[in-house]
Scaffold this motif. Structure first.
Motif, short mmCIF file in Angstrom:
data_model
loop_
_atom_site.label_atom_id
_atom_site.label_comp_id
_atom_site.label_asym_id
_atom_site.label_seq_id
_atom_site.Cartn_x
_atom_site.Cartn_y
_atom_site.Cartn_z
N TRP A 97 46.71 49.05 91.98
CA TRP A 97 45.57 49.57 91.22
C TRP A 97 44.65 50.40 92.11
CZ3 TRP A 97 40.27 48.59 91.48
CH2 TRP A 97 39.53 49.14 90.43
N VAL A 98 44.38 49.92 93.33
CA VAL A 98 43.50 50.65 94.26
C VAL A 98 44.13 51.98 94.65
CG1 VAL A 98 42.54 50.61 96.59
CG2 VAL A 98 42.31 48.61 95.12
N ARG A 99 45.42 51.97 94.97
CA ARG A 99 46.10 53.22 95.36
C ARG A 99 46.11 54.24 94.23
NH1 ARG A 99 51.27 50.72 98.57
NH2 ARG A 99 50.17 50.33 100.52
N LYS A 100 46.36 53.76 93.02
CA LYS A 100 46.40 54.64 91.86
C LYS A 100 45.03 55.25 91.58
CE LYS A 100 45.55 52.84 87.64
NZ LYS A 100 44.62 53.68 87.00
N SER A 101 43.99 54.47 91.79
CA SER A 101 42.65 54.90 91.43
C SER A 101 41.97 55.74 92.49
CB SER A 101 41.79 53.68 91.13
OG SER A 101 42.34 52.93 90.08
N SER A 102 42.57 55.86 93.67
CA SER A 102 41.90 56.62 94.74
C SER A 102 42.87 57.57 95.43
CB SER A 102 41.31 55.65 95.76
OG SER A 102 42.34 54.90 96.38
N ALA B 228 46.87 44.35 92.84
CA ALA B 228 45.55 44.84 93.27
C ALA B 228 45.70 46.08 94.15
CB ALA B 228 44.79 43.75 94.00
N ALA B 229 46.65 46.04 95.08
CA ALA B 229 46.88 47.20 95.95
C ALA B 229 47.36 48.39 95.15
CB ALA B 229 47.88 46.85 97.04
N GLY C 16 39.94 59.82 89.65
CA GLY C 16 39.60 59.61 91.05
C GLY C 16 40.17 60.66 91.98
N LYS D 17 51.47 52.05 90.70
CA LYS D 17 51.00 50.71 90.35
C LYS D 17 52.09 49.66 90.51
CE LYS D 17 49.15 50.12 86.37
NZ LYS D 17 48.54 50.19 85.04
N HIS E 65 50.91 57.70 88.66
CA HIS E 65 50.02 56.54 88.73
C HIS E 65 50.76 55.27 88.29
CE1 HIS E 65 45.86 58.72 88.61
NE2 HIS E 65 46.52 58.92 89.73
#
Length: 184
Positions: free
Chosen positions: A22-27, A19-20, A56, A151, A147
């Motif tokens: 995915w969040v880092r990659k997307s923002s 989850a972390a 993003g 991930k 990315h």
């Protein structure tokens, strides 16, 4: 019969690391460090035709304290090296670096005392992007590869230890001008 089958529909199961990641990659927010002709290609990548907003990354940050990705585009002079390091140090952790173009990666055709022979002597680099200058499609590809790397990164003490080791290796690296063998 697993746990997934007993949960009502609409529930998602994952690990904290995934989850972390995915969040880092997307923002990811890039801090630009455009120094030469590669910077034009980097700016083109942020424009409408290539559209970094899909990933993003639509806002290039002017302050290093708001960025977690540094894209070093172009040749780094000896006078600019301390500034580059200061900007890198001001970025919050976790942070990543893309070396864009042959001049940033190895000094390019400028094999003299005024140009740093590779930005990896100043900061640890995650992705090397070849070319003179590299096309915007190549920068997009390197961002997508970064990315995938982000991930899969671990959290906690193991990540901090790996970052320290990469930092030490960057400081101890032998300058290209001093290397012997096929370079001469």
């Amino acid at each position: 019969m697993g746990l997934e089958e007993k949960l009502p529909s609409g529930f998602l199961l994952t690990t904290v690391e995934k989850a972390a990641g995915w969040v880092r990659k997307s923002s990811m927010f890039p801090a630009t460090f455009g120094l030469a002709c590669c910077a034009i290609e980097m700016m083109t990548t942020g424009a409408g035709r290539y559209d970094l907003a899909r990933f993003g990354m639509e806002v290039f940050r002017g302050s290093p304290r708001q960025a977690d990705l540094m894209i070093v585009a172009g040749r780094v002079s000896q006078k600019m090296a301390p500034v580059l390091r200061q900007v890198y140090d001001q970025m919050p952790n976790p942070k990543w670096v893309i070396s864009m173009g042959v001049c940033a990666s190895s000094g390019g055709m400028f094999n003299n005392y005024a140009i740093v022979q590779g930005v990896d002597h100043i900061v640890p680099v995650d992705i090397y992007l070849p070319g003179c200058p590299p096309r915007p499609e190549m920068l997009l590809d390197s961002i997508l590869k970064l990315h995938e790397h982000v991930k899969g990164e671990k959290l906690g003490v193991n990540r901090e230890q790996a970052a320290r080791e990469a930092e030490e290796a960057a400081r101890k690296a032998l300058p290209t001008i001093e290397m012997k063998g096929l370079l001469r």
